[in-house]
Design an enzyme around this catalytic site. Structure first.
Site, short mmCIF file in Angstrom:
data_model
loop_
_atom_site.label_atom_id
_atom_site.label_comp_id
_atom_site.label_asym_id
_atom_site.label_seq_id
_atom_site.Cartn_x
_atom_site.Cartn_y
_atom_site.Cartn_z
N PRO A 31 11.10 11.88 10.91
CA PRO A 31 12.10 11.49 11.90
C PRO A 31 11.73 10.19 12.62
O PRO A 31 12.59 9.55 13.24
CB PRO A 31 12.12 12.67 12.88
CG PRO A 31 10.78 13.32 12.74
CD PRO A 31 10.35 13.09 11.31
N ASP B 155 2.38 -7.18 6.83
CA ASP B 155 2.77 -5.78 6.83
C ASP B 155 2.28 -5.07 8.09
O ASP B 155 3.03 -4.34 8.74
CB ASP B 155 2.19 -5.09 5.57
CG ASP B 155 3.02 -3.89 5.15
OD1 ASP B 155 3.91 -3.48 5.93
OD2 ASP B 155 2.77 -3.37 4.06
N GLY C 34 10.03 6.13 4.67
CA GLY C 34 9.57 4.92 4.00
C GLY C 34 8.60 5.32 2.91
O GLY C 34 8.50 6.50 2.56
N ASP C 35 7.86 4.34 2.40
CA ASP C 35 6.93 4.63 1.32
C ASP C 35 5.71 5.41 1.82
O ASP C 35 5.05 6.08 1.04
CB ASP C 35 6.47 3.32 0.68
CG ASP C 35 7.66 2.56 0.11
OD1 ASP C 35 8.35 3.11 -0.76
OD2 ASP C 35 7.91 1.42 0.56
N GLY C 36 5.44 5.32 3.11
CA GLY C 36 4.26 5.95 3.67
C GLY C 36 4.25 7.47 3.48
O GLY C 36 3.20 8.07 3.23
N GLU D 67 1.63 9.96 1.27
CA GLU D 67 1.00 11.22 1.72
C GLU D 67 1.20 12.33 0.68
O GLU D 67 0.28 13.09 0.39
CB GLU D 67 1.63 11.69 3.03
CG GLU D 67 1.16 10.97 4.25
CD GLU D 67 1.61 11.71 5.51
OE1 GLU D 67 1.98 12.89 5.42
OE2 GLU D 67 1.59 11.08 6.58
N ARG E 262 4.01 15.08 12.38
CA ARG E 262 2.88 14.19 12.68
C ARG E 262 2.44 13.52 11.38
O ARG E 262 2.77 14.00 10.29
CB ARG E 262 1.71 15.01 13.26
CG ARG E 262 1.32 16.14 12.32
CD ARG E 262 0.22 17.04 12.79
NE ARG E 262 0.19 18.23 11.95
CZ ARG E 262 -0.39 18.31 10.76
NH1 ARG E 262 -0.99 17.26 10.25
NH2 ARG E 262 -0.36 19.42 10.04
N ASP F 235 0.07 0.53 -0.57
CA ASP F 235 1.43 1.05 -0.38
C ASP F 235 1.92 0.82 1.05
O ASP F 235 2.65 1.62 1.62
CB ASP F 235 1.50 2.54 -0.72
CG ASP F 235 1.22 2.80 -2.20
OD1 ASP F 235 0.93 1.83 -2.92
OD2 ASP F 235 1.28 3.96 -2.61
P1 ADP Z 1 8.19 3.35 7.59
O1 ADP Z 1 8.70 2.69 6.34
O2 ADP Z 1 9.17 3.25 8.67
O3 ADP Z 1 6.84 2.84 7.92
P2 ADP Z 1 6.90 5.67 6.51
O4 ADP Z 1 7.47 6.78 5.71
O5 ADP Z 1 6.09 4.67 5.78
O6 ADP Z 1 8.07 4.92 7.27
O7 ADP Z 1 6.07 6.36 7.66
C1 ADP Z 1 5.20 5.66 8.50
C2 ADP Z 1 4.05 6.55 8.94
O8 ADP Z 1 4.51 7.65 9.71
C3 ADP Z 1 3.31 7.17 7.77
O9 ADP Z 1 1.99 6.72 7.82
C4 ADP Z 1 3.38 8.66 8.00
O10 ADP Z 1 2.15 9.26 7.74
C5 ADP Z 1 3.69 8.79 9.47
N1 ADP Z 1 4.44 10.00 9.86
C6 ADP Z 1 4.99 10.95 9.09
N2 ADP Z 1 5.64 11.87 9.84
C7 ADP Z 1 5.48 11.49 11.13
C8 ADP Z 1 5.91 12.04 12.38
N3 ADP Z 1 6.64 13.13 12.46
N4 ADP Z 1 5.57 11.35 13.50
C9 ADP Z 1 4.85 10.22 13.44
N5 ADP Z 1 4.42 9.66 12.29
C10 ADP Z 1 4.71 10.28 11.15
MG MG Z 2 5.56 2.50 5.70
#
Ligand code: ADP
Ligand code: MG
Length: 509
Positions: free
Chosen positions: A170, A325, A227-229, A233, A203, A486
């Site tokens: 979210p 980045d 996103g890709d993050g 995971e 989280r 990534d």
């Molecule tokens: P963005 O492209 O916006 O960076 P990502 O999917 O790459 O989106 O996520 C960014 C980071 O947020 C990732 O490192 C992920 O581990 C972390 N993340 C995932 N879920 C949550 C959450 N509920 N609250 C905060 N961070 C989160």
């Molecule tokens: Mg990201």
């Protein structure tokens, strides 16, 4: 598109009736005043308006079933004895003022009443519904995408009745992922009749922990709306498991919901359709997800100096790109534009990064899956320990002054930048780019602008080098700095990487 358009044109020239399997008369679902003759073939639903017996037939519309996600039948309400047929199409259409065509939702609803008579008859109502259901089933059966030149398998073939886990972050991007789920994703999955469970992450590392411990017999695929993050995971969570070899075969789906949607943009690029952004990209990826063709996804094993090991599907960056980045994280409220702003900021303070780079050239032979396992681990058989010199058949780059080093494993660096247009999900290649010191700010900016259309290699810039590799070693000489895998920051220091062709599976084209 997996088939040439010739078949579609052929279809239209010969007319729909040639191979039509079903014919029926329906009315429009809203007013019941317009009458349509519908015919269904293996590839096409033809809708012909019938005006009156005397007037000439109106031109007919051919709806390509390759663009159809699903179809459903339902009863009419209360006194209505008719039954309804709904079909959900997402054809490519040019939008007014928009640059290129994009998939747009086109829902078709028709009403069916076999025998119109006055008494309210339950049997007739059932017969109407049965007939509408027969149509819906026939449409559904013909919407399955057949693998073209890919070696993909149909997701619908491997699908057990358990469904997808859709993981939503979210917080990703501008915090819009839940709205995208509610506004688009849920509806598309319902239209395609794909059961799914929504999981909202709470989280960082929540998704990683979830898939690490998940009962994999419960899930057909993990879908990431972020996103890709978040996919990073999930991939690493699956590789953490004792049963990683089986776990990493679980199909993965990607839907753009973050600010860095590089894999989603890549997956769309592989369809060979015009580029799309934002919600159009989401629709395209959602469509591919529902069609469910699976192909291999290369994983790149990355070894950090501490001995830690990561699995990457996208990129390894050092220097300019990595700095942008991470520095642009502060602008995440402006979404994808953060990379552009970050690029301009970094250009103003352009610097040189010193380090040693070596790689194993890919050669001409396509590498088949060379991965081997030992001690229940995926072996990096191309790598030797960091304290030993690289093997004889590696190329050692002479220069040690870089502006950037960027190893790409898919086509897109983010939604805007197509760094490696030739890359494919499982080409088994590391697309290695580096820019050597001495490049001017203006030229570097020109390269990034050309990268938007993937034409940066045509600029003839002597500072930009592109090589195809299977493995690499990078040893920064400066003490502190930024390295990303990534798009996520990782421990800084010497790294090695090797590709494992098609080690994971992705729902794509
Ligand atoms: P963005 O492209 O916006 O960076 P990502 O999917 O790459 O989106 O996520 C960014 C980071 O947020 C990732 O490192 C992920 O581990 C972390 N993340 C995932 N879920 C949550 C959450 N509920 N609250 C905060 N961070 C989160
Ligand atoms: Mg990201």
């Amino acid at each position: 598109m997996d088939e040439p358009d010739a078949s579609r044109q052929q279809q239209q020239r010969n007319g729909p009736a040639a191979d039509a399997r079903m014919h029926g008369v329906f009315t429009d679902a809203d007013t019941g005043r317009l009458t349509y003759a519908l015919s269904l073939s293996d590839s096409c639903l033809t809708v012909q308006r019938i005006n009156s017996p005397s007037s000439p037939p109106a031109s007919s519309e051919h709806l390509d079933l390759r663009d159809c996600l699903g179809s459903r039948a339902h009863r009419g309400e209360l006194e209505d004895q008719g039954a309804y047929l709904c079909a959900y199409f997402y054809p490519y259409r040019r939008r007014w003022m928009a640059s290129g065509p994009a998939r747009q939702r086109d829902e078709r609803r028709f009403r069916l009443e076999l025998n119109r008579d006055d008494d309210n008859n339950d049997e007739e109502e059932d017969a109407n519904l049965r007939e509408a259901e027969r149509w819906a089933r026939a449409i559904r059966n013909n919407t399955a995408r057949r693998p073209g030149n890919t070696h993909g398998v149909l997701f619908s073939e491997v699908r057990r009745p358990c469904g997808l886990m859709v993981l939503v972050n979210p917080q990703s991007g501008r915090g819009q992922a839940m709205a995208l789920y509610n506004g688009h994703v849920q509806r598309m999955l319902t239209e395609a009749d794909i059961p799914h469970t929504l999981v909202i992450t709470e989280r960082p590392n929540h998704a990683r922990d979830l898939v690490r411990n998940a009962d994999l017999t419960q899930w057909d695929a993990f879908v990431i709306l972020s996103g890709d993050g978040l996919l990073f995971e999930v991939v690493n969570g699956l590789m953490d498991r004792q049963d990683w070899e089986k776990a990493i075969q679980t199909p993965l789906g990607i839907l753009p919901g973050g600010s860095g949607n590089a894999l989603a943009a890549s997956v769309h690029h592989y369809t060979r359709e015009s580029p799309v952004w934002g919600e159009d990209l989401l629709t395209s990826c959602g469509f591919l997800l529902c069609k469910g063709l699976i192909s291999g996804l290369d994983l790149i094993s990355i070894r950090l100096s501490s001995g830690a090991r990561l699995f990457s599907f996208l990129s390894l960056a050092w220097g300019f790109v990595a700095d942008v980045d991470i520095e642009s994280e502060q602008f995440r409220q402006i979404g994808e534009l953060r990379f552009l702003l970050g690029t301009l900021v970094r250009l103003a303070s352009l610097r040189i990064y010193q380090g040693k780079l070596a790689f194993l050239p890919a050669g001409d032979q396509p590498e088949t899956d060379s991965s081997s396992t030992a001690d229940n681990q995926l072996l990096d058989h191309l790598l030797v320990p960091l304290d030993q010199p690289v093997p004889q058949d590696w190329t050692v780059v002479e220069e040690q002054d870089f502006v950037l080093v960027l190893a790409m494993f898919q086509s897109h660096l983010n939604e805007e930048l197509m760094a490696a247009p030739e890359a494919r999900t499982d080409d088994g290649l590391i697309h290695l780019f580096y820019v050597t010191a001495g490049i001017s700010r203006a030229t570097l900016l020109r390269l990034f602008r050309a990268m938007q259309s993937g034409t940066h290699l045509d600029c003839g810039c002597p500072h930009l080098v592109y090589r195809r590799a299977r493995a690499l070693r990078l040893e920064p000489l400066s003490e502190a700095g930024v390295m990303t895998v990534d798009g996520e920051r990782v421990e800084y220091g010497p790294v090695q990487a090797q590709v494992h062709r098609g080690a994971a599976r992705i729902i794509s084209t």
